[in-house]
Design a protein around this motif. Structure first.
Motif, short mmCIF file in Angstrom:
data_model
loop_
_atom_site.label_atom_id
_atom_site.label_comp_id
_atom_site.label_asym_id
_atom_site.label_seq_id
_atom_site.Cartn_x
_atom_site.Cartn_y
_atom_site.Cartn_z
N ARG A 203 30.40 24.56 60.40
CA ARG A 203 31.48 23.99 59.60
C ARG A 203 31.38 24.45 58.15
O ARG A 203 32.40 24.77 57.51
CB ARG A 203 31.45 22.47 59.66
N ALA A 204 30.15 24.49 57.63
CA ALA A 204 29.95 24.91 56.24
C ALA A 204 30.35 26.38 56.05
O ALA A 204 30.99 26.74 55.06
CB ALA A 204 28.50 24.70 55.84
N GLU A 205 29.98 27.22 57.02
CA GLU A 205 30.33 28.64 56.93
C GLU A 205 31.85 28.83 57.02
O GLU A 205 32.43 29.64 56.30
CB GLU A 205 29.63 29.41 58.04
N LYS A 206 32.47 28.08 57.92
CA LYS A 206 33.92 28.16 58.06
C LYS A 206 34.62 27.71 56.79
O LYS A 206 35.58 28.34 56.33
CB LYS A 206 34.36 27.30 59.25
N LYS A 207 34.11 26.64 56.23
CA LYS A 207 34.70 26.14 54.99
C LYS A 207 34.50 27.12 53.84
O LYS A 207 35.41 27.35 53.04
CB LYS A 207 34.06 24.79 54.64
N ALA A 208 33.30 27.72 53.77
CA ALA A 208 33.03 28.69 52.72
C ALA A 208 33.93 29.91 52.86
O ALA A 208 34.44 30.44 51.86
CB ALA A 208 31.56 29.10 52.76
N ALA A 209 34.14 30.36 54.10
CA ALA A 209 35.01 31.51 54.33
C ALA A 209 36.45 31.18 53.94
O ALA A 209 37.15 32.00 53.32
CB ALA A 209 34.95 31.92 55.81
N ALA A 210 36.89 29.96 54.30
CA ALA A 210 38.25 29.54 53.94
C ALA A 210 38.41 29.44 52.43
O ALA A 210 39.43 29.84 51.86
CB ALA A 210 38.57 28.21 54.60
N LYS A 211 37.37 28.94 51.78
CA LYS A 211 37.41 28.82 50.32
C LYS A 211 37.46 30.19 49.68
O LYS A 211 38.23 30.43 48.73
CB LYS A 211 36.17 28.05 49.83
N GLU A 212 36.65 31.13 50.20
CA GLU A 212 36.64 32.49 49.66
C GLU A 212 38.00 33.15 49.84
O GLU A 212 38.52 33.82 48.92
CB GLU A 212 35.55 33.30 50.35
N ALA A 213 38.60 32.95 51.03
CA ALA A 213 39.92 33.53 51.29
C ALA A 213 40.97 32.94 50.37
O ALA A 213 41.83 33.66 49.84
CB ALA A 213 40.30 33.31 52.75
N ALA A 214 40.89 31.64 50.15
CA ALA A 214 41.85 30.98 49.27
C ALA A 214 41.69 31.45 47.84
O ALA A 214 42.69 31.69 47.13
CB ALA A 214 41.66 29.46 49.35
N GLU A 215 40.44 31.61 47.41
CA GLU A 215 40.19 32.10 46.05
C GLU A 215 40.69 33.53 45.89
O GLU A 215 41.25 33.90 44.84
CB GLU A 215 38.70 32.00 45.73
N LYS A 216 40.47 34.36 46.93
CA LYS A 216 40.94 35.74 46.88
C LYS A 216 42.46 35.79 46.82
O LYS A 216 43.04 36.56 46.01
CB LYS A 216 40.44 36.49 48.12
N ALA A 218 44.42 33.44 45.72
CA ALA A 218 44.83 32.93 44.41
C ALA A 218 44.65 34.00 43.33
O ALA A 218 45.50 34.14 42.44
CB ALA A 218 44.02 31.68 44.07
N ALA A 219 43.55 34.75 43.43
CA ALA A 219 43.31 35.81 42.45
C ALA A 219 44.36 36.91 42.56
O ALA A 219 44.84 37.43 41.55
CB ALA A 219 41.90 36.39 42.65
N GLU A 220 44.70 37.26 43.80
CA GLU A 220 45.73 38.28 44.01
C GLU A 220 47.08 37.82 43.49
O GLU A 220 47.82 38.60 42.87
CB GLU A 220 45.83 38.61 45.50
N LYS A 221 47.41 36.57 43.73
CA LYS A 221 48.67 36.03 43.22
C LYS A 221 48.67 36.01 41.69
O LYS A 221 49.68 36.33 41.06
CB LYS A 221 48.89 34.62 43.75
#
Length: 276
Positions: A203-216, A218-221
């Protein structure tokens, strides 16, 4: 009666009053009545009556003071070292179950890793209360910062907030809250990190991956928005420069027209003078 005698009698009366006060608190008025009768065998003696009056005054005052003192205030000290009767350990997930969503459910809150039972204050921490977001959660950071919305809470799958980034003022504010809770509510255990089971790791890895994707994303936007804003600013600047150049050219043309008109008029006047 000499001063020494009076002083001795007064001291005796005060000592008797203290003893009587203790008896009032411990056993009540009937025992004290017997005590005074043994102390003053001759109620017709003026001296003994004075002593009796003094003893009674001090006894009543001492008894009332002891009863009106109220509970001892909680000492500030170092609240992080408060002795807590650890009845059990709560993981964040287990604590979340104690959210008081109904009358049958316990209502607990954690402050500096100490879990308190706040069930008697459902009006504040229950579903309809102003601090409902803290029910079943670690409220430490929110209390330190004076923020009570859900985005200040640590996710129950994450490690417990270490609070290491709090500054001095925020730590002092949290200490005041911790003192308040320790003085008003019953501690029922400690907040501890849950063991890192394979499921929790996943769950922690999945959450970290989702957070990284969301941050990426957001950065692209943000980069795209910045690029669009810069492009728009450049276009506006170019348009403004073009407009200014056109205005300048128009002004120059108008000036030239005026000069040509004046020149023609001057030439015409010259020809007229020749004909005369």
């Amino acid at each position: 009666m000499s001063h020494a005698t009076i002083a001795t009698a007064t001291a005796t009366a005060v000592e008797a009053a203290s003893t009587a006060a203790a008896e009032v608190t411990r056993q009540g008025a009937p025992v004290v009545s017997q005590f005074f009768r043994s102390l003053v065998p001759d109620p017709t003696s003026p001296v003994q009556l004075v002593l009796l009056g003094l003893a009674g005054y001090f006894a009543v005052r001492s008894a009332l003071a002891s009863r009106s003192k109220g509970p001892e205030k909680f000492a500030m000290g170092n609240v992080q070292e408060t002795v807590v009767p650890t009845k059990r350990d709560f993981t964040p997930e287990e604590l979340a179950e104690c959210d008081g969503h109904d009358e049958e459910t316990a209502l607990h809150i954690a402050v500096r890793r100490v879990v308190y039972d706040v069930s008697k204050a459902r009006g504040f921490y229950g579903p309809e209360g102003p601090y409902a977001n803290f029910a079943g959660r670690d409220a430490s950071r929110g209390l330190a910062l004076g923020r009570f919305n859900t985005d200040i809470l640590t996710d129950i799958d994450d490690p417990i907030d270490t609070l290491e980034d709090l500054d001095k003022a925020e730590n002092e504010a949290l200490d005041e809250w911790a003192t308040f809770f320790a003085g008003k509510y019953v501690p029922v255990g400690r907040l501890v990190d849950a063991p890192m089971t394979p499921e929790r790791v996943a769950r922690a890895e999945k959450k970290a991956a989702a957070k990284e994707a969301a941050e990426k994303e957001a950065a692209e936007k943000a980069a795209a928005a910045k690029e669009a804003a810069e492009k728009e600013a450049a276009e506006k600047k170019e348009a403004a420069a073009k407009e200014a150049a056109e205005k300048e050219a128009a002004a120059a043309a108008a000036k030239e027209d005026v000069a040509n008109t004046e020149s023609k008029e001057e030439a015409a006047n010259t020809e007229s003078k020749k004909d005369i």
